[in-house]
Design an enzyme around this catalytic site. Structure first.
Site, mmCIF file in Angstrom:
data_model
loop_
_atom_site.group_PDB
_atom_site.id
_atom_site.type_symbol
_atom_site.label_atom_id
_atom_site.label_comp_id
_atom_site.label_asym_id
_atom_site.label_seq_id
_atom_site.Cartn_x
_atom_site.Cartn_y
_atom_site.Cartn_z
ATOM 1 N N THR A 331 43.224 36.865 32.292
ATOM 2 C CA THR A 331 42.069 37.167 33.122
ATOM 3 C C THR A 331 40.991 37.869 32.299
ATOM 4 O OG1 THR A 331 43.648 37.375 34.944
ATOM 5 C CG2 THR A 331 41.439 38.102 35.401
ATOM 6 N N SER A 401 45.138 40.170 42.445
ATOM 7 C CA SER A 401 44.926 41.608 42.214
ATOM 8 C C SER A 401 43.535 41.893 41.661
ATOM 9 C CB SER A 401 45.957 42.132 41.212
ATOM 10 O OG SER A 401 47.248 41.979 41.714
ATOM 11 N N GLY A 421 46.424 41.322 35.426
ATOM 12 C CA GLY A 421 47.461 40.968 36.399
ATOM 13 C C GLY A 421 47.657 42.060 37.431
HETATM 14 N N1 GLY Z 1 45.997 35.743 38.484
HETATM 15 C C1 GLY Z 1 45.862 37.122 38.514
HETATM 16 C C2 GLY Z 1 45.375 37.649 39.802
HETATM 17 O O1 GLY Z 1 44.599 36.998 40.451
HETATM 18 O O2 GLY Z 1 45.766 38.702 40.219
#
Ligand code: GLY
Length: 526
Positions: A331, A401, A421
Site C-alpha cells: 500500500t 484498514s 496493512g
Molecule cells: N489491503 C490493505 C487494506 O486495505 O487494508
C-alpha cells in the site's frame, strides 16, 4: 509540484502523484488496485470521501475460496483469482472531472512519460520483489516486466512499462470507459479468465466509485475527519480516542502524563478493544449494516475504558470475538495541500507487494480479495471464526484498514495517513497523538511504532521501539512483546499552522518519499 505550478489544484496533483506511484512503486499501488480519497474542497467548504475500493466479481460468493472446507490461500492471494475489480482508474476519472481544474490527459501525462522512459530499481524494490519472487515467476508477463532474467533486478536496472503507458493513455483519452469497457476491458477479462479468474465484462462495466460521508468526531478541541466503512480506520480511530477520553474521565489519568511503558500499556489496551470490534462488526456498509452508532457511543467507550486494568494486560481470547487479521507490507499514501486550502489524503493499495503478481496490459492486478473474511463460520488460522460482516459477496467491497485522515483545530490543519496493512490504523493513532502533544510533523512520521490488533494477542514493535527494561516491564504486567523484525509503515504528513502562516510537511524516513513546501495557502483565495 509541476501540476500545481501548471495551475492544478490539490486533487489534480494527488491524481498525478497516485498515477506516478503506480508506475514507480508497482509493488504498492496502481490502476490495478483501489483506494480511499479524503478531500477537503475549499470552494464548498466541505469534506468529501471517495471510496474507490475494489469490488468482488459477480462470480464470487461466501465460500468462493473454500476447498474441502478450508480456505485455499493460494487462490485468494496469487494470480487473477485473487483480484477484485479495480477502483483506481474510475477514481482518477471521477476525481478529475468533479474536483480537478486540469484535464485527465494533463494530470496523467507525467505517469505516462515515466512508464515509457522507465525508472531505476532501488533497494526497496529489490526487497519487495524478493518477497514475492516465487509468485512473480509463475506469471511470465510479470516476470518479463518486473524481473531480469527471472531474477530480482540489480540496483540501477531500468524498469520500462510501455504496455502500462498505452493503458494509461487510453484512460487519459477516453476516461473511465477506456478502462472498464471496449478493447482494454476485453483484454483484461480474457487474460483473467484464461488464468483461473472469473471477471466478466459486466463486472468491469458495473464498477462505480462511491462518495460516502466521512467519519467525523471531536477529541480535545480537535475535529478529526477520517475514513468510513468499508474502511475500519475512522471508526477504530474514533473508538480508541473515545476510550482514552473515557479512561481519563473515569480514572483522572491523562495518557499524556504517563511514562513510556504505562502509556504503551494503555494504548495497547485501547488498540486491542478497537480491533476486536473491527473483526466482528466491520464490513462493506452496502452489504452489512455496520452498527456505527453503537461502536461510537459514549457508553461503549466507557464500558471498554472501565475494563482496562492499569496494572495488567487483558487477554484477547477472554473477550470472545472473532479474528481474521493479518499483517501487511504494502500500500501507499500521499498527502497534498494547495494554495487554496484544498487538501487530499489518499491511501491506495493493490494489497500485498506486487498484488496478485499477475499483470495484463501493463496493469498489476490487486489481490484485495484476501482482505475478505475467507471463511465466516469456519475457524481461521487463529482457531476462531471470521466475521459475517466481512464475508465475501458478489459486488461487495472487502474490509480495509486504510485510514486517510485530517485533523482540524481553530488554528491548525493536519493531513496524514500511511500504508501498512492492519498496522495502518495504529500508525495513524500514534501520529494523531504526536500531533495532540504538539510534536513537529517530522516526529509524527519518524517516531518508533508499536501495535496491538487483538489477535495475535501481543504488542508488535519495531526493533528499537522499547529497550529491554521497558519490554520487561510490559512482560511483567502480562503483555507478550514481539519485534516484527523491521521498521514498518510509510507516513506522509502535512501541518498547516493557519495562525502562524506556516506549512510543514514530512515524509517517513522509512520510505523513499519526499515532502516539499512551496508556499502557504492564503485563506482569502478561492
Ligand atoms: N489491503 C490493505 C487494506 O486495505 O487494508
Amino acid at each position: 509540484m509541476d501540476i500545481l505550478a501548471a495551475g492544478g489544484n490539490a486533487v489534480d496533483a494527488a491524481i498525478a502523484v497516485a498515477a506516478s506511484l503506480g508506475v514507480v512503486e508497482p509493488y504498492a499501488a496502481g490502476i490495478g488496485g483501489g483506494g480511499f480519497w479524503l478531500i477537503y474542497n475549499a470552494s464548498e467548504n466541505k469534506y468529501r470521501f471517495i471510496d474507490a475500493r475494489e469490488t468482488a466479481p459477480k462470480a464470487a460468493h461466501r465460500d468462493y475460496y473454500l476447498k474441502d472446507g478450508k480456505p485455499d490461500r493460494d487462490r485468494s492471494i496469487n494470480g487473477p483469482s485473487a483480484a477484485a475489480i479495480p477502483g483506481q482508474p474510475a477514481a482518477f476519472a471521477y476525481l478529475s472531472q468533479r474536483y480537478g481544474l486540469l484535464s485527465l490527459p494533463q494530470v496523467l501525462a507525467p505517469a505516462i512519460e515515466q512508464a515509457r522512459t522507465g525508472f531505476e530499481v532501488d533497494a526497496r524494490y529489490q526487497k519487495l520483489a524478493n518477497f514475492r519472487l516465487h509468485h512473480m515467476r509463475r506469471y511470465p508477463v510479470t516476470a518479463e516486466i518486473f524481473l531480469d532474467d527471472n531474477q530480482v533486478p540489480a540496483v540501477g536496472h531500468r524498469i520500462v512499462q510501455p504496455e502500462l503507458a498505452t493503458t494509461l493513455e487510453l484512460l487519459a483519452k477516453q476516461g473511465k470507459a477506456g478502462f472498464y469497457q471496449g478493447a482494454l476491458a476485453n483484454t483484461l477479462v480474457e487474460a483473467v479468465q484464461a488464468n483461473g479468474g472469473d471477471w466478466t465484462l459486466e463486472d468491469l462495466a458495473n464498477y462505480q466509485v462511491v462518495e460516502r460521508e466521512p467519519i467525523v468526531f471531536e477529541y480535545d478541541e480537535h475535529t478529526i475527519i477520517s475514513a468510513p466503512p468499508p474502511s475500519s480506520g475512522g471508526i477504530a480511530l474514533a473508538q480508541m480516542l473515545g476510550m482514552l477520553d473515557a479512561y481519563q474521565q473515569q480514572t483522572g489519568t491523562d495518557w499524556r502524563q504517563l511514562d513510556k511503558v504505562a502509556q504503551a500499556h494503555l494504548l495497547a489496551e485501547v488498540m486491542r478493544r478497537a480491533y476486536r470490534d473491527r473483526a466482528e462488526f466491520l464490513g462493506d456498509p452496502d452489504f452489512y449494516q455496520v452498527p456505527v452508532d453503537k461502536l461510537l457511543s459514549e457508553q461503549r467507550a466507557a464500558d471498554y475504558a472501565a475494563s482496562i486494568d492499569a496494572n495488567k494486560a487483558s487477554v484477547s481470547l477472554d473477550m470472545q470475538g472473532p479474528a481474521n487479521l493479518h499483517e501487511g507490507r504494502h500500500t501507499t499514501h500521499l498527502s497534498v495541500l494547495d494554495k487554496y486550502g484544498n487538501r487530499v489524503s489518499a491511501t491506495l493499495s493493490i494489497n500485498l507487494p506486487f498484488g496478485s503478481a499477475f499483470t495484463v496490459a501493463g496493469v498489476v492486478l490487486n489481490n484485495e480479495m484476501d482482505d475478505f473474511s475467507l471463511a465466516p463460520g469456519v475457524p481461521n488460522s487463529y482457531g476462531l471464526v471470521g466475521a459475517e460482516a466481512n464475508a465475501i459477496a458478489a459486488g461487495k467491497r472487502p474490509l480495509s484498514s486504510m485510514t486517510p485522515t485530517m485533523i482540524e483545530s481553530c488554528d491548525q490543519v493536519a493531513v496524514l495517513g500511511a500504508p501498512g496493512g492492519s498496522r495502518i490504523i495504529t500508525q495513524v493513532l500514534l501520529g494523531t497523538l504526536a500531533h495532540l502533544q504538539n510534536e513537529p510533523v517530522e516526529q509524527w512520521v519518524s517516531q518508533p511504532r508499536f501495535h496491538h490488533q487483538y489477535l495475535p494477542d501481543r504488542i508488535q514493535i519495531e526493533p528499537d521501539t522499547f529497550n529491554s527494561s521497558e519490554i520487561n516491564r510490559l512482560n511483567t504486567i502480562g503483555h507478550e512483546v514481539r519485534s516484527v523484525g523491521r521498521q514498518y509503515g510509510n507516513m506522509q504528513a502535512i501541518l498547516w499552522d493557519i495562525q502562524q502562516g506556516k506549512v510543514t510537511a514530512a515524509s517517513d524516513p522509512r520510505g523513499v518519499g519526499a515532502a516539499e513546501v512551496l508556499s502557504v495557502p492564503q485563506l482569502n483565495i478561492r
